[in-house]
Scaffold this active site. Structure first.
Site, PDB file in Angstrom:
ATOM      1  N   GLU A  47       0.855  -1.358  -0.211  1.00 50.92           N
ATOM      2  CA  GLU A  47      -0.533  -0.598   0.039  1.00 50.92           C
ATOM      3  C   GLU A  47       0.749   1.571   0.200  1.00 50.92           C
ATOM      4  OE1 GLU A  47      -2.706  -0.189   3.332  1.00 50.92           O
ATOM      5  OE2 GLU A  47      -3.923   2.249   2.594  1.00 50.92           O
ATOM      6  N   ASN A 195     -12.331  -1.576  -1.105  1.00 49.41           N
ATOM      7  CA  ASN A 195     -11.414  -1.977  -0.195  1.00 49.41           C
ATOM      8  C   ASN A 195     -12.120  -1.625   1.392  1.00 49.41           C
ATOM      9  OD1 ASN A 195      -8.856  -2.458   2.121  1.00 49.41           O
ATOM     10  ND2 ASN A 195      -9.188  -0.337   2.292  1.00 49.41           N
ATOM     11  N   GLU A 196     -12.446  -2.378   2.176  1.00 48.31           N
ATOM     12  CA  GLU A 196     -13.327  -2.491   3.235  1.00 48.31           C
ATOM     13  C   GLU A 196     -14.532  -0.777   3.415  1.00 48.31           C
ATOM     14  OE1 GLU A 196     -10.277  -1.447   6.431  1.00 48.31           O
ATOM     15  OE2 GLU A 196     -10.032  -3.708   6.416  1.00 48.31           O
ATOM     16  N   TYR A 264      -6.953  -8.814  10.911  1.00 49.66           N
ATOM     17  CA  TYR A 264      -5.748  -8.673  12.023  1.00 49.66           C
ATOM     18  C   TYR A 264      -5.415  -9.408  13.014  1.00 49.66           C
ATOM     19  CZ  TYR A 264      -4.695  -5.306   7.936  1.00 49.66           C
ATOM     20  OH  TYR A 264      -4.582  -5.299   7.307  1.00 49.66           O
ATOM     21  N   GLU A 319      -6.321  -9.195   3.242  1.00 50.54           N
ATOM     22  CA  GLU A 319      -5.478  -9.204   4.675  1.00 50.54           C
ATOM     23  C   GLU A 319      -5.805  -9.406   5.894  1.00 50.54           C
ATOM     24  OE1 GLU A 319      -5.693  -4.366   5.299  1.00 50.54           O
ATOM     25  OE2 GLU A 319      -6.705  -4.171   3.504  1.00 50.54           O
ATOM     26  N   GLN A 368       1.711  -6.136   5.024  1.00 48.07           N
ATOM     27  CA  GLN A 368       2.308  -6.154   4.295  1.00 48.07           C
ATOM     28  C   GLN A 368       3.866  -6.198   3.952  1.00 48.07           C
ATOM     29  OE1 GLN A 368       1.022  -1.833   3.131  1.00 48.07           O
ATOM     30  NE2 GLN A 368      -1.258  -2.178   4.435  1.00 48.07           N
TER      31      GLN A 368
END
Ligand code: AHR
Length: 515
Positions: A47, A195-196, A264, A319, A368
């Site tokens: 990103e 995204n999201e 996450y 992710e 990432q």
């Protein structure tokens, strides 16, 4: 007296081994290969965030002594080629829904600047844009995965982007591409549609997003998707099962190839803890979050099964990874963190989960790649180090595109403060050359695990292995000591009489090869 002493010693020995060692058992069905483990499970994410792109991948062609190809660091390219990175997601993340791709093409000096509102409020000069990214993917040997802006970009912008990078014929967009120095299209297969969307991508509700998805997805291809692009719908935040349910209910199967999921391994969003100086209790909590991925994948897959029993649509975990407090003294918006053996444990267990659910999980992207969150590479000026996570991903790349072999493990418990987790996790596959690979992780910070697997249906004459371990759980590779943690030859496994016995040291990752 002598007899008494021997008895006493035997008692002590059994006590010591019960305290420091445990046994796990299981079965490896080596003769019944199942789904193919898509290589795209081993994907990464880059990103425009902190020092991931600028300083990490890209140093520019001018004013740098760092060896590069068109501005992309040669050391990074070599390391990522060795890792066999199959796919790289870009340009975000939250950044994606603020990104206007037309600002990142053409002469660099003329590109408009923007403010990166999500990540540190820094000025983005757009010097790394579409051509830079797609050409870099060719250097690395990775397929690109472009995340399209549907939060603040128009349908026309996204349709133009697809046309610009993929159309072979003549159009205003392809003429522009050619004028910018690229005649052949790049044929980008993977596209994220936002995204999201439930958060930084627009704070949408799932019904609204599914309608928006349908609109954008329509103009990205045609009715029958003759351009064969793979569209990924912005997916759920961890256990938001209603999100997946609503998307699967509202989006026709011919309009979607993948549905995303983000999760996450974070202890507590308001108190994430230090990346290096953590207690065993914090480690245990991180591993609870990492292993929760198994339940997430199972539940989201069960919902998808209801609407898509033939499993046409992939679950794309685009992710995942560990998330801690930023390194002291670094920009809080840059998400820079060190990477210890805890991260190796997250990587090994998560990849085992993805392998074991490869019938539905067909892409994943670690967050990432460089200098951000659970990075595989850290850079500092002209120096570059490989993290423990890099080494796990490199050891596991033997599973890419191999066929999954069922492996069941009855694991001993890893107990901390009265709570328990299975200490051992594993996955296995057979590749196109007939080699069987078994990857095993022992997350127990204290105890060795003796894993005894009954091997059904395979005949092997050789057994070799590699291990990643270190003296302390909190160990990491630093710029001063970059090779502290590295894979080594593993001699702790034996194969005899249909039994594979493996001694896994505390917090270690082992990959075995049997031929
Ligand atoms: O990976 C960092 C951020 O985490 C991404 O930009 C966003 O999608 C997620 O919330």
């Amino acid at each position: 007296m002598m007899k008494k002493t021997i008895l006493c010693c035997l008692f002590l020995l059994s006590f010591v081994s019960a305290t420091f060692s445990q046994t796990s058992t299981g079965v490896l069905q080596a003769g019944t290969p199942k789904s193919t483990i898509s290589r795209f499970i081993y994907g990464h994410f880059a990103e425009h965030l902190g020092r991931c792109i600028y300083d990490g991948f890209y140093v520019g062609e001018k004013n740098t002594a760092i060896p590069n190809t068109a501005g992309v660091r040669n050391d990074v390219v070599a390391a990522l080629r060795k890792l066999k990175v199959p796919v790289l997601r870009w340009p975000g993340g939250c950044f994606a829904d603020t990104y206007h791709w037309k600002d990142g093409i053409g002469p660099k000096a003329k590109r408009p600047k923007m403010v990166n509102v999500w990540w540190g409020g820094v000025t983005e000069d757009n010097s790394f844009g579409t051509h830079d990214f797609l050409n870099m993917c060719e250097l690395i040997g990775a397929e690109p995965y472009l995340a399209a802006n549907i939060g603040s970009g128009t349908v026309q912008d996204v349709a133009d982007w697809v046309n610009y990078v993929n159309f072979p014929g003549e159009s205003p967009m392809t003429n522009l591409r050619k004028a910018n120095g690229r005649s052949k299209p790049w044929n980008v297969r993977f596209w994220g549609v936002g995204n999201e969307a439930w958060g930084c991508g627009g704070n949408m509700k799932p019904d609204y997003y599914s309608d928006l998805y349908r609109k954008y997805a329509t103009f990205m291809s045609d009715w029958s998707n003759t351009s064969h692009i793979f569209r990924v719908a912005s997916g759920a935040n961890s256990a938001d099962y209603n999100w997946t349910e609503t998307l699967m209910k509202n989006i026709p199967l011919h309009m979607v190839e993948g549905v995303a999921l983000h999760h996450y391994s974070v202890i507590n969003w308001s108190k994430k803890g230090d990346a290096v100086n953590y207690s065993e209790d914090e480690y245990f909590k991180t591993m609870q979050q990492a292993l929760f991925m198994d339940s997430l994948v199972q539940h989201h897959s069960a919902i998808m099964d209801k609407y898509d029993p033939q499993k046409k649509v992939a679950l794309v975990v685009d992710e995942w990874g560990g998330w801690y407090d930023v390194e002291k003294g670094s920009n809080p918006g840059f998400l820079y963190q060190q990477n210890t053996m805890r991260d190796a444990m997250i990587a090994g267990t998560t990849l085992n989960i993805f392998n074991n659910h490869s019938d539905r999980v067909r892409m994943a992207n670690l967050a990432q790649a460089i200098n951000v969150l659970q990075a595989v590479i850290l850079t500092k000026g002209n120096k570059m180090i490989l993290t423990p996570t890099y080494h796990v991903m490199e050891m596991y790349n033997v599973h890419q595109d191999a066929r999954l072999l069922p492996l069941t493990i009855r694991s001993g418990d890893y107990v901390v403060s009265g709570q328990k987790l299975p200490a051992v996790s594993g996955s296995a596959s057979v590749d196109s050359l007939g080699r069987t690979h078994v990857s095993l992780v022992n997350i127990d910070a204290q105890k060795e695990q003796t894993v005894s697997l009954q091997v059904e249906g395979g005949k092997y004459s050789t057994l070799t292995g590699r291990i990643l371990q270190s003296g302390k759980l909190q160990d990491y590779n630093s710029f001063e000591n970059p090779a502290k943690i590295q894979p080594a030859v593993f001699n702790g496994a034996t194969l005899a009489g249909g039994a594979l016995n493996v001694k896994l040291p505390p917090f270690s990752v082992v990959v075995l090869e049997m031929k």
